[in-house]
Scaffold this active site. Structure first.
Site, PDB file in Angstrom:
ATOM      1  N   THR A  14      36.075  28.320  41.613  1.00  0.00           N
ATOM      2  CA  THR A  14      36.774  29.571  41.297  1.00  0.00           C
ATOM      3  C   THR A  14      38.225  29.297  40.898  1.00  0.00           C
ATOM      4  O   THR A  14      38.892  30.167  40.351  1.00  0.00           O
ATOM      5  CB  THR A  14      36.754  30.542  42.497  1.00  0.00           C
ATOM      6  OG1 THR A  14      37.140  29.819  43.662  1.00  0.00           O
ATOM      7  CG2 THR A  14      35.397  31.171  42.690  1.00  0.00           C
ATOM      8  N   GLY A  15      38.720  28.053  41.218  1.00  0.00           N
ATOM      9  CA  GLY A  15      40.076  27.681  40.816  1.00  0.00           C
ATOM     10  C   GLY A  15      41.041  27.492  41.978  1.00  0.00           C
ATOM     11  O   GLY A  15      42.258  27.550  41.779  1.00  0.00           O
ATOM     12  N   VAL A  65      33.099  27.576  45.263  1.00  0.00           N
ATOM     13  CA  VAL A  65      33.407  26.377  44.488  1.00  0.00           C
ATOM     14  C   VAL A  65      33.648  26.766  43.012  1.00  0.00           C
ATOM     15  O   VAL A  65      33.028  27.687  42.495  1.00  0.00           O
ATOM     16  CB  VAL A  65      32.272  25.326  44.643  1.00  0.00           C
ATOM     17  CG1 VAL A  65      30.963  25.804  44.022  1.00  0.00           C
ATOM     18  CG2 VAL A  65      32.665  23.987  44.044  1.00  0.00           C
ATOM     19  N   HIS A  68      36.638  26.488  52.672  1.00  0.00           N
ATOM     20  CA  HIS A  68      36.402  27.079  53.983  1.00  0.00           C
ATOM     21  C   HIS A  68      35.833  26.102  54.998  1.00  0.00           C
ATOM     22  O   HIS A  68      35.877  26.345  56.178  1.00  0.00           O
ATOM     23  CB  HIS A  68      35.554  28.335  53.871  1.00  0.00           C
ATOM     24  CG  HIS A  68      34.192  28.097  53.335  1.00  0.00           C
ATOM     25  ND1 HIS A  68      33.908  28.177  51.998  1.00  0.00           N
ATOM     26  CD2 HIS A  68      33.057  27.762  53.944  1.00  0.00           C
ATOM     27  CE1 HIS A  68      32.638  27.917  51.815  1.00  0.00           C
ATOM     28  NE2 HIS A  68      32.094  27.655  52.977  1.00  0.00           N
TER      29      HIS A  68
HETATM   30  P1  GDP Z   1      37.792  24.860  43.049  1.00  0.00           P
HETATM   31  O1  GDP Z   1      36.436  24.213  43.175  1.00  0.00           O
HETATM   32  O2  GDP Z   1      37.749  26.277  43.516  1.00  0.00           O
HETATM   33  O3  GDP Z   1      38.909  24.072  43.657  1.00  0.00           O
HETATM   34  O4  GDP Z   1      38.042  24.988  41.459  1.00  0.00           O
HETATM   35  P2  GDP Z   1      38.999  24.105  40.523  1.00  0.00           P
HETATM   36  O5  GDP Z   1      40.429  24.420  40.736  1.00  0.00           O
HETATM   37  O6  GDP Z   1      38.585  22.682  40.615  1.00  0.00           O
HETATM   38  O7  GDP Z   1      38.588  24.711  39.094  1.00  0.00           O
HETATM   39  C1  GDP Z   1      37.270  24.632  38.609  1.00  0.00           C
HETATM   40  C2  GDP Z   1      37.292  24.697  37.093  1.00  0.00           C
HETATM   41  O8  GDP Z   1      37.783  25.941  36.649  1.00  0.00           O
HETATM   42  C3  GDP Z   1      38.197  23.645  36.467  1.00  0.00           C
HETATM   43  O9  GDP Z   1      37.610  23.186  35.286  1.00  0.00           O
HETATM   44  C4  GDP Z   1      39.470  24.403  36.179  1.00  0.00           C
HETATM   45  O10 GDP Z   1      40.207  23.867  35.111  1.00  0.00           O
HETATM   46  C5  GDP Z   1      38.936  25.777  35.849  1.00  0.00           C
HETATM   47  N1  GDP Z   1      39.882  26.857  36.188  1.00  0.00           N
HETATM   48  C6  GDP Z   1      40.513  27.047  37.354  1.00  0.00           C
HETATM   49  N2  GDP Z   1      41.302  28.121  37.288  1.00  0.00           N
HETATM   50  C7  GDP Z   1      41.163  28.631  36.043  1.00  0.00           C
HETATM   51  C8  GDP Z   1      41.728  29.750  35.360  1.00  0.00           C
HETATM   52  O11 GDP Z   1      42.521  30.538  35.878  1.00  0.00           O
HETATM   53  N3  GDP Z   1      41.316  29.941  34.060  1.00  0.00           N
HETATM   54  C9  GDP Z   1      40.418  29.123  33.433  1.00  0.00           C
HETATM   55  N4  GDP Z   1      40.081  29.389  32.194  1.00  0.00           N
HETATM   56  N5  GDP Z   1      39.876  28.073  34.060  1.00  0.00           N
HETATM   57  C10 GDP Z   1      40.235  27.816  35.339  1.00  0.00           C
END
Ligand code: GDP
Length: 366
Positions: free
Chosen positions: A27-28, A25, A94
């Site tokens: 990670t982006g 969670v 996942h």
């Molecule tokens: P998920 O839970 O894996 O789907 O993660 P999200 O896409 O929702 O991202 C979680 C947080 O990390 C959010 O605040 C995003 O804006 C931030 N984030 C995601 N990717 C990046 C990145 O490459 N760089 C930075 N600085 N922040 C990121």
């Protein structure tokens, strides 16, 4: 018999590979999917990225555009795209992947495992690796959030290798340090990794592509690596086959159509009137006829749910919504079959239920 058919298939008919995004969670994963979807969204007329049922289709023209900045390694030919596109499953995570119960195979041809470069391996990274290995699904590691390295200078129009060379010395040192620590943590999970540009034997090594889902750095290299992996390492796997391979992603109400199923049709074709046989949640297989096949209309506001194109038949690989009676007990993650004649129905009913039971045993084991 199946093997023989595989060999007989022509590699001229590569289909779009199905790609899933997994990882811990935050990670982006979502951001990465957004980035892939939005990069070229203005061009969403003919040839642009299209939203499908449960997935995003990135067609060949967009892939060419996205990867044109990727520099081929010294002495090798420029990178040529042979696949018609990529079909990227919209829901990351996942949990969704765990639902995929089809026997022996998995819906995804290739997964992107997202790891935060600042955090390295986390609990759900390990879970995702186990799940992928269980399913025999190959994956590429996106080492995300490189923009968070101290004084990282972004330029998404540059090949990652060139971009890294441009960074200040202390940023390069931090990158190398975090990369080796992530590699070490992954090796503790029994996973050997190499940077994508080394093109090491994928049977021994998983490839790492550093990315930033925020700035777009490394995204071109990630896409190029995903394309390359599919067309060069596993062309047989992504060769279109007439043999039906279809997975239920979701069972849901669709206004004006009752309970419908969202399906990824990977191989084969479906048409209105086909008798489909799929496992039901009460241990009773569902036998029903396709009443309509719904695809989102291109260039329409996606939120208007009733706006669907209704083709008479469709061919893999794409996402489709199926309208039929009696789908209430259908199960997300199950795969289904088409009975071409009456005699086949009973056999397929047994087969589909067997698949379901097998899926349940596998789920309970975890
Ligand atoms: P998920 O839970 O894996 O789907 O993660 P999200 O896409 O929702 O991202 C979680 C947080 O990390 C959010 O605040 C995003 O804006 C931030 N984030 C995601 N990717 C990046 C990145 O490459 N760089 C930075 N600085 N922040 C990121």
């Amino acid at each position: 018999k199946i093997k023989l058919r595989l060999e007989n298939r022509s590699l001229d008919h590569l289909r779009a590979p199905v790609i899933c995004v997994l990882g811990h969670v935050d990670t982006g994963k979502t951001k990465l999917l957004d980035k892939l979807r939005c990069t070229n969204v203005q061009k969403s007329e003919a040839g642009g990225i299209t939203q499908q049922i449960g997935a995003t289709n990135v067609p060949i023209d967009v892939l060419r555009e996205l990867t044109k900045i990727v520099r081929p390694p010294k002495g090798s030919q420029p990178f040529k795209i042979k696949i018609p596109g990529l079909l990227i499953i919209d829901t990351p995570g996942h949990e969704h992947f765990r639902l995929m119960r089809s026997r022996g195979s998995s819906l995804c041809d290739l997964a992107i495992l997202v790891v935060d470069i600042m955090h390295g391996v986390e609990p759900q990274t390990i879970e995702s690796i186990k799940l992928l290995q269980d399913r025999g699904t190959p994956f590429i590691v996106a080492l995300n959030k490189i923009d968070r390295l101290f004084e990282w200078q972004s330029n998404p129009k540059k090949d990652f290798w060139d971009l890294l060379k441009m960074q200040k010395d202390h940023t390069k040192v931090e990158f190398e340090h975090r990369l080796s620590s992530a590699k070490l943590q992954l090796s503790e999970q029994g996973l050997n990794t190499k940077m994508y540009y080394e093109y090491s034997d994928p049977k021994e090594y998983s490839w790492i592509v550093p990315t930033s889902a925020i700035t777009g750095d490394g995204i071109a290299n990630l896409i190029a690596t995903v394309v390359k992996y599919n067309q060069e390492i596993q062309p047989e796997k992504i060769t279109f086959s007439e043999e039906l391979e279809a997975t239920v992603l979701e069972v849901k109400q669709t206004i004006g159509h009752g309970i419908t199923i969202d399906v990824i049709l990977k191989n084969g074709s479906l048409k209105i009137g086909d008798t489909i046989v799929l496992p039901g949640s009460k241990g009773r297989p569902i036998v029903t006829q396709i009443r309509a096949l719904l695809l989102p209309k291109p260039n329409r506001e996606l939120r208007i749910k009733t706006e669907y194109a209704e083709p008479k038949n469709i061919k893999g690989c794409q996402g489709v919504k199926i309208v039929a009676k009696g789908l209430k007990s259908a199960i997300a993650g199950s795969s289904f079959l088409v009975a071409r004649c009456q005699n086949e129905i009973e056999i397929l009913k047994d087969l589909s239920q067997e698949k379901e039971i097998l899926g349940c045993i596998q789920c309970e084991k975890r």
